[in-house]
Design a protein around this motif. Structure first.
Motif, mmCIF file in Angstrom:
data_model
loop_
_atom_site.group_PDB
_atom_site.id
_atom_site.type_symbol
_atom_site.label_atom_id
_atom_site.label_comp_id
_atom_site.label_asym_id
_atom_site.label_seq_id
_atom_site.Cartn_x
_atom_site.Cartn_y
_atom_site.Cartn_z
ATOM 1 N N LEU A 77 3.614 -1.529 -5.221
ATOM 2 C CA LEU A 77 2.923 -0.907 -6.355
ATOM 3 C C LEU A 77 2.512 0.537 -6.095
ATOM 4 C CD1 LEU A 77 0.672 -3.769 -7.756
ATOM 5 C CD2 LEU A 77 2.721 -2.770 -8.761
ATOM 6 N N GLN A 78 2.360 0.908 -4.831
ATOM 7 C CA GLN A 78 2.011 2.294 -4.512
ATOM 8 C C GLN A 78 3.258 3.178 -4.414
ATOM 9 O OE1 GLN A 78 0.480 -0.342 -2.698
ATOM 10 N NE2 GLN A 78 -1.168 -0.164 -4.184
ATOM 11 N N GLY A 79 4.426 2.615 -4.628
ATOM 12 C CA GLY A 79 5.661 3.385 -4.579
ATOM 13 C C GLY A 79 6.264 3.500 -3.189
ATOM 14 N N ARG A 80 5.671 2.818 -2.207
ATOM 15 C CA ARG A 80 6.207 2.864 -0.845
ATOM 16 C C ARG A 80 7.461 2.005 -0.743
ATOM 17 N NH1 ARG A 80 0.316 1.662 1.245
ATOM 18 N NH2 ARG A 80 0.956 -0.253 0.230
ATOM 19 N N ARG A 81 8.432 2.487 -0.011
ATOM 20 C CA ARG A 81 9.675 1.748 0.183
ATOM 21 C C ARG A 81 9.417 0.556 1.097
ATOM 22 N NH1 ARG A 81 13.927 5.054 2.978
ATOM 23 N NH2 ARG A 81 12.658 6.520 1.880
ATOM 24 N N VAL A 82 9.723 -0.640 0.606
ATOM 25 C CA VAL A 82 9.578 -1.874 1.371
ATOM 26 C C VAL A 82 10.901 -2.227 2.042
ATOM 27 C CG1 VAL A 82 9.103 -4.358 1.170
ATOM 28 C CG2 VAL A 82 7.760 -2.709 -0.164
ATOM 29 N N TRP A 83 11.983 -2.009 1.317
ATOM 30 C CA TRP A 83 13.330 -2.356 1.789
ATOM 31 C C TRP A 83 14.336 -1.517 1.018
ATOM 32 C CZ3 TRP A 83 17.452 -4.323 -0.987
ATOM 33 C CH2 TRP A 83 18.529 -4.798 -0.241
ATOM 34 N N GLU A 84 15.472 -1.220 1.659
ATOM 35 C CA GLU A 84 16.515 -0.467 0.962
ATOM 36 C C GLU A 84 17.883 -0.918 1.456
ATOM 37 O OE1 GLU A 84 16.572 3.946 -0.395
ATOM 38 O OE2 GLU A 84 17.131 3.893 1.717
ATOM 39 N N ALA A 85 18.787 -1.147 0.527
ATOM 40 C CA ALA A 85 20.170 -1.457 0.873
ATOM 41 C C ALA A 85 20.881 -0.147 1.201
ATOM 42 C CB ALA A 85 20.868 -2.155 -0.295
ATOM 43 N N PRO A 86 21.897 -0.197 2.031
ATOM 44 C CA PRO A 86 22.651 1.033 2.315
ATOM 45 C C PRO A 86 23.277 1.595 1.030
ATOM 46 C CG PRO A 86 23.290 -0.742 3.818
ATOM 47 C CD PRO A 86 22.407 -1.351 2.771
#
Length: 133
Positions: A77-86
């Motif tokens: 909710l704060q816009g922080r990246r939790v996970w990202e696919a390549p």
């Protein structure tokens, strides 16, 4: 070809607060009085999360009208990246994007609200979903 938008009436059982987050566009082709749904999406769209709320993996359908580079990110909710696919080049069509509920550090993400963000050729699509534990 004709674009068709369908709205389902819930007979007052559900209140929709946003109308821009629940539509999927299909192109209907009428040929000699018959109907056919186009196989390939003609517009970029991101389907709703499934399941929502969920306890683990969550999937999203993505309509990609042409081959493009796709970035799929989960944010809190704060816009922080939790996970990202390549970042990867994907062939146009109806695709499936999935997140297994695990952070980039390899631990289960805590319960809460999250945003699935998909970036395609400078356009950003976002869906909100809930993760339960």
């Amino acid at each position: 070809d004709h674009t068709l938008r369908v709205k389902v009436d819930t007979l007052g059982q559900a209140t929709e607060t946003r109308e821009d987050n629940n539509a999927i566009v299909f192109v209907i082709t009428i040929v000699n009085g018959g109907l056919a749904v186009a196989d390939e999406p003609r517009a970029l769209w991101l389907g709703p999360p499934s399941p929502n709320p969920g306890r683990g993996p969550v999937t999203f359908a993505l309509g990609l009208p042409a081959t493009a580079r796709v970035r799929f990110t989960i944010r809190d909710l704060q816009g922080r990246r939790v996970w990202e696919a390549p970042l990867e080049s994907r062939t146009g069509g109806r695709l499936s994007l999935a997140w297994n509920g695990v952070t980039a550090q390899g631990v289960p993400a805590p319960a809460g609200l999250y945003f699935a963000c998909v970036e395609v050729e400078g356009k950003r699509l976002t869906r909100r979903f809930a993760l339960l534990r």
